[in-house]
Structures are given as structure tokens and as C-alpha cells.
Design a protein around this motif. Structure first.
Motif, short mmCIF file in Angstrom:
data_model
loop_
_atom_site.label_atom_id
_atom_site.label_comp_id
_atom_site.label_asym_id
_atom_site.label_seq_id
_atom_site.Cartn_x
_atom_site.Cartn_y
_atom_site.Cartn_z
N MET A 193 0.83 -1.17 0.00
CA MET A 193 0.00 0.00 0.00
C MET A 193 0.88 1.25 0.00
N LEU A 194 1.85 1.28 -0.88
CA LEU A 194 2.77 2.40 -0.97
C LEU A 194 2.08 3.69 -1.38
N ALA A 195 0.90 3.58 -1.99
CA ALA A 195 0.18 4.77 -2.42
C ALA A 195 -0.15 5.68 -1.24
N LEU A 196 -0.30 5.11 -0.07
CA LEU A 196 -0.66 5.91 1.09
C LEU A 196 0.55 6.37 1.90
N THR A 197 1.75 6.17 1.37
CA THR A 197 2.93 6.68 2.04
C THR A 197 3.22 8.13 1.64
N GLY A 254 -14.83 10.75 -4.20
CA GLY A 254 -15.03 10.51 -2.78
C GLY A 254 -14.25 9.27 -2.36
N LEU A 255 -13.94 9.20 -1.10
CA LEU A 255 -13.21 8.05 -0.58
C LEU A 255 -14.17 6.89 -0.39
N ASP A 256 -13.78 5.72 -0.87
CA ASP A 256 -14.59 4.51 -0.67
C ASP A 256 -14.20 3.95 0.70
N THR A 257 -14.92 4.37 1.71
CA THR A 257 -14.56 3.99 3.08
C THR A 257 -14.66 2.49 3.31
N ALA A 258 -15.56 1.83 2.59
CA ALA A 258 -15.66 0.37 2.73
C ALA A 258 -14.38 -0.30 2.25
N GLY A 263 -8.68 1.06 -5.98
CA GLY A 263 -10.08 0.88 -5.59
C GLY A 263 -10.48 1.66 -4.36
N LEU A 264 -9.73 2.71 -4.03
CA LEU A 264 -10.00 3.48 -2.82
C LEU A 264 -10.87 4.70 -3.07
N PRO A 310 -3.47 18.71 -12.80
CA PRO A 310 -2.84 17.46 -13.27
C PRO A 310 -2.18 16.67 -12.13
N GLN A 311 -1.58 17.36 -11.17
CA GLN A 311 -0.99 16.65 -10.03
C GLN A 311 -2.07 15.92 -9.24
N VAL A 312 -3.17 16.61 -8.99
CA VAL A 312 -4.28 15.98 -8.25
C VAL A 312 -4.80 14.79 -9.04
N SER A 313 -4.95 14.94 -10.34
CA SER A 313 -5.45 13.85 -11.18
C SER A 313 -4.56 12.62 -11.09
N ARG A 314 -3.25 12.83 -11.10
CA ARG A 314 -2.31 11.70 -11.00
C ARG A 314 -2.47 10.97 -9.66
N HIS A 315 -2.61 11.73 -8.59
CA HIS A 315 -2.81 11.10 -7.28
C HIS A 315 -4.14 10.37 -7.22
N LEU A 316 -5.18 10.97 -7.76
CA LEU A 316 -6.49 10.32 -7.78
C LEU A 316 -6.45 9.03 -8.60
N ARG A 317 -5.72 9.05 -9.71
CA ARG A 317 -5.61 7.85 -10.54
C ARG A 317 -4.97 6.71 -9.75
N ALA A 318 -3.91 7.01 -9.02
CA ALA A 318 -3.24 5.98 -8.22
C ALA A 318 -4.21 5.40 -7.18
#
Length: 81
Positions: A1-5, A62-66, A48-49, A35-43
């Protein structure tokens, strides 16, 4: 889960956990370019978050809290065995 580091992704997740937002809203709040935000959102979407809601020409994220809760349970389960 490196995306959240990445601290920017964590801040982004905190914002969209409270309410769905557009990339423009997020860029303004996070002092980033769209574009920076879009790249982070894509990751985050690739993991699936993030859930995506289209409203006319606007896209709200929105964040998929489930999904986040499942990750937490999966980590606990993995550490138990």
C-alpha cells in the motif's frame, strides 16, 4: 500500500473522506495543480480506494470507506497468520 505513504495522498484522502470534491476543489485546497491531483487520484482509483460520481460536466471524487476498512481488516488478518 505504498500509495498511502505519500503525505499529499493522505491529505487528499482526508478531504474526500469528508465530502466528494472535484479536481479543481482539491487542487485549490492542496495548493497543487489539477494534473498533479489527477495523477494522485488515478493511483488511488487504481487501488479501488476512490469512488467517482459524474454530475453533468463535473466529476466528484469521494473516498470509498468500505474499501479502506477492508484494507485494515486484511492487514490485521495477514499479521495474525
Amino acid at each position: 500500500m505504498l500509495a498511502l505513504t505519500d503525505p499529499r495522498r493522505v491529505r487528499l484522502c482526508r478531504l474526500i473522506a469528508r465530502q466528494a470534491m472535484t479536481t479543481a476543489d482539491l487542487a485549490d485546497r492542496l495548493a497543487m495543480t489539477r494534473p498533479q491531483v489527477s495523477r494522485h487520484l488515478r493511483a488511488l482509483r487504481d487501488l479501488g480506494l476512490v469512488r467517482v460520481e459524474r454530475n453533468g460536466r463535473y466529476v466528484h471524487y469521494g473516498l470509498d470507506t468500505a474499501a479502506v476498512e477492508r484494507i485494515g481488516r486484511d492487514v490485521v488478518t495477514a499479521l495474525q497468520y
